[in-house]
Scaffold this active site. Structure first.
Site, PDB file in Angstrom:
ATOM      1  N   ASN A   8      20.736  35.902  39.889  1.00 29.73           N
ATOM      2  CA  ASN A   8      19.875  35.562  41.028  1.00 29.73           C
ATOM      3  C   ASN A   8      20.745  34.791  42.012  1.00 29.73           C
ATOM      4  OD1 ASN A   8      18.016  34.603  42.831  1.00 29.73           O
ATOM      5  ND2 ASN A   8      16.927  33.276  41.373  1.00 29.73           N
ATOM      6  N   TRP A   9      21.170  35.486  43.052  1.00 31.34           N
ATOM      7  CA  TRP A   9      22.105  34.859  44.004  1.00 31.34           C
ATOM      8  C   TRP A   9      21.416  33.807  44.866  1.00 31.34           C
ATOM      9  CZ3 TRP A   9      25.429  39.424  46.442  1.00 31.34           C
ATOM     10  CH2 TRP A   9      26.235  39.980  45.432  1.00 31.34           C
ATOM     11  N   LYS A  10      20.078  33.810  44.884  1.00 28.90           N
ATOM     12  CA  LYS A  10      19.325  32.897  45.765  1.00 28.90           C
ATOM     13  C   LYS A  10      19.840  33.054  47.203  1.00 28.90           C
ATOM     14  CE  LYS A  10      18.324  30.022  41.819  1.00 28.90           C
ATOM     15  NZ  LYS A  10      17.969  28.728  41.278  1.00 28.90           N
ATOM     16  N   HIS A  93       9.324  33.243  41.279  1.00 30.15           N
ATOM     17  CA  HIS A  93      10.338  32.237  40.948  1.00 30.15           C
ATOM     18  C   HIS A  93       9.771  30.856  41.288  1.00 30.15           C
ATOM     19  CE1 HIS A  93      13.980  29.851  41.042  1.00 30.15           C
ATOM     20  NE2 HIS A  93      14.532  30.799  40.298  1.00 30.15           N
ATOM     21  N   GLU A  95      10.960  28.430  42.706  1.00 30.04           N
ATOM     22  CA  GLU A  95      11.246  27.974  44.073  1.00 30.04           C
ATOM     23  C   GLU A  95      10.264  28.585  45.064  1.00 30.04           C
ATOM     24  OE1 GLU A  95      15.399  29.013  43.974  1.00 30.04           O
ATOM     25  OE2 GLU A  95      15.751  27.405  42.529  1.00 30.04           O
ATOM     26  N   GLU A 164      11.516  30.305  32.707  1.00 32.96           N
ATOM     27  CA  GLU A 164      12.444  29.410  33.396  1.00 32.96           C
ATOM     28  C   GLU A 164      11.819  28.023  33.513  1.00 32.96           C
ATOM     29  OE1 GLU A 164      15.509  31.781  35.903  1.00 32.96           O
ATOM     30  OE2 GLU A 164      13.856  31.182  37.174  1.00 32.96           O
ATOM     31  N   GLY A 170      19.114  24.842  37.872  1.00 31.39           N
ATOM     32  CA  GLY A 170      20.098  24.240  38.764  1.00 31.39           C
ATOM     33  C   GLY A 170      20.419  22.794  38.430  1.00 31.39           C
ATOM     34  N   SER A 208      20.039  27.056  34.061  1.00 36.42           N
ATOM     35  CA  SER A 208      21.370  26.546  33.697  1.00 36.42           C
ATOM     36  C   SER A 208      21.999  27.306  32.534  1.00 36.42           C
ATOM     37  CB  SER A 208      21.308  25.042  33.402  1.00 36.42           C
ATOM     38  OG  SER A 208      20.874  24.338  34.556  1.00 36.42           O
ATOM     39  N   GLY A 229      21.345  31.832  37.720  1.00 35.08           N
ATOM     40  CA  GLY A 229      21.500  31.395  39.103  1.00 35.08           C
ATOM     41  C   GLY A 229      22.948  31.030  39.394  1.00 35.08           C
ATOM     42  N   GLY A 230      23.253  29.742  39.289  1.00 32.40           N
ATOM     43  CA  GLY A 230      24.579  29.234  39.654  1.00 32.40           C
ATOM     44  C   GLY A 230      25.735  30.027  39.053  1.00 32.40           C
TER      45      GLY A 230
HETATM   46  P1  PGA Z   1      20.293  28.327  37.436  1.00 34.76           P
HETATM   47  O1  PGA Z   1      19.113  29.138  38.152  1.00 34.76           O
HETATM   48  O2  PGA Z   1      20.966  29.274  36.485  1.00 34.76           O
HETATM   49  O3  PGA Z   1      21.200  27.911  38.565  1.00 34.76           O
HETATM   50  O4  PGA Z   1      19.670  27.169  36.741  1.00 34.76           O
HETATM   51  C1  PGA Z   1      18.341  30.054  37.422  1.00 34.76           C
HETATM   52  C2  PGA Z   1      17.253  30.594  38.317  1.00 34.76           C
HETATM   53  O5  PGA Z   1      16.704  29.825  39.112  1.00 34.76           O
HETATM   54  O6  PGA Z   1      16.895  31.779  38.224  1.00 34.76           O
END
Ligand code: PGA
Length: 246
Positions: A8-10, A93, A95, A164, A170, A208, A229-230
């Protein structure tokens, strides 16, 4: 079950950065034993579609409109995503739920739009730290999944689910493999109650996940992949998670 590792590049990337990242990911896919996807910002769908064409890397989006078409300025419909070869679309998600006030019902409609367009929704559920501390984890994820089942019951086995925990996203704090498995098991039971095909639903863990903790998480019986994500922004990190997913 074949695992799925989805990046997930966000809201990250640029034409230049994306090209280098995808090129690095595709350098050698011969040892991949799982499905692999990258969920990219909508403006880069065309770019990444061209880059991954004919490869084993699938294209994903990060959100989709709950509406079919029409006067919804700024929105992107499921059929538009389909036009660009999108195979997966993240919906709900945390967010989006948090910053865009998406309700369980809206998220369920988004999944419905994706399914109707032949796109597999990656449906995110998860509790906040306050909810976990209050002992509400199971109640929260069950409520989120129940809305999904209510709207998409007949094709619930076509989704990918992603657990999640919001406090792990994050933050560098990962759910322990046991904590994650416990919730995944609850979700699996709920899916089984809704569909006789529940065992083919992949339940991803996200929050994470990285090269060093992926192995223990992916070894759990109900963890069928990861939403990253990251660590998805660095080719080597992402590829080492992919290598762990057997
Ligand atoms: P993260 O993000 O791996 O940076 O914690 C995961 C996500 O939000 O899908």
């Amino acid at each position: 079950m074949k695992k799925l590792i989805a990046g997930n590049w966000k809201m990250n990337g640029s034409l230049e950065v994306n090209a280098a990242l995808v090129q690095a990911l595709l350098a050698d896919t011969s040892a991949w034993t799982c499905d692999v996807a990258v969920c990219v910002p909508p403006v880069y769908l065309a770019q990444v579609q061209a880059l991954v064409q004919g490869s084993r890397l699938d294209l994903g989006a990060q959100d989709v409109s709950a509406h079919q078409e029409g006067a919804f300025t700024g929105e992107v419909s499921a059929s538009m995503l389909k036009d660009f070869g999108v195979r997966y679309c993240i919906v709900g998600h945390s967010e989006r739920r948090q910053y865009h006030q998406e309700s369980d019902a809206t998220v369920a409609l988004k999944a419905q739009r994706a399914l109707a367009a032949g796109i597999t929704p990656i449906v995110c559920v998860g509790e906040t730290l306050a909810q976990r501390d209050a002992g509400l984890t199971e109640e929260v994820v069950k409520r989120q999944l129940a809305a999904m089942v209510h709207t998409n019951g007949h094709c619930i086995s076509e989704i990918v689910l992603a657990y999640e925990p919001v406090w792990a996203i994050g933050t560098g704090k990962t759910a322990s493999p046991q904590q994650a498995q416990q919730v995944h098991h609850v979700l699996r039971r709920q899916l089984q109650a809704a569909s006789q095909h529940a065992d083919r639903v992949r339940i991803l863990y996200g929050g994470s996940m990285n090269a060093s903790n992926a192995g223990a998480l992916l070894a759990q019986p109900d963890i069928d992949g990861g939403l990253i994500g990251g660590a998805a922004l660095k080719a080597l990190d992402f590829l080492s998670i992919v290598a762990t997913a057997r």
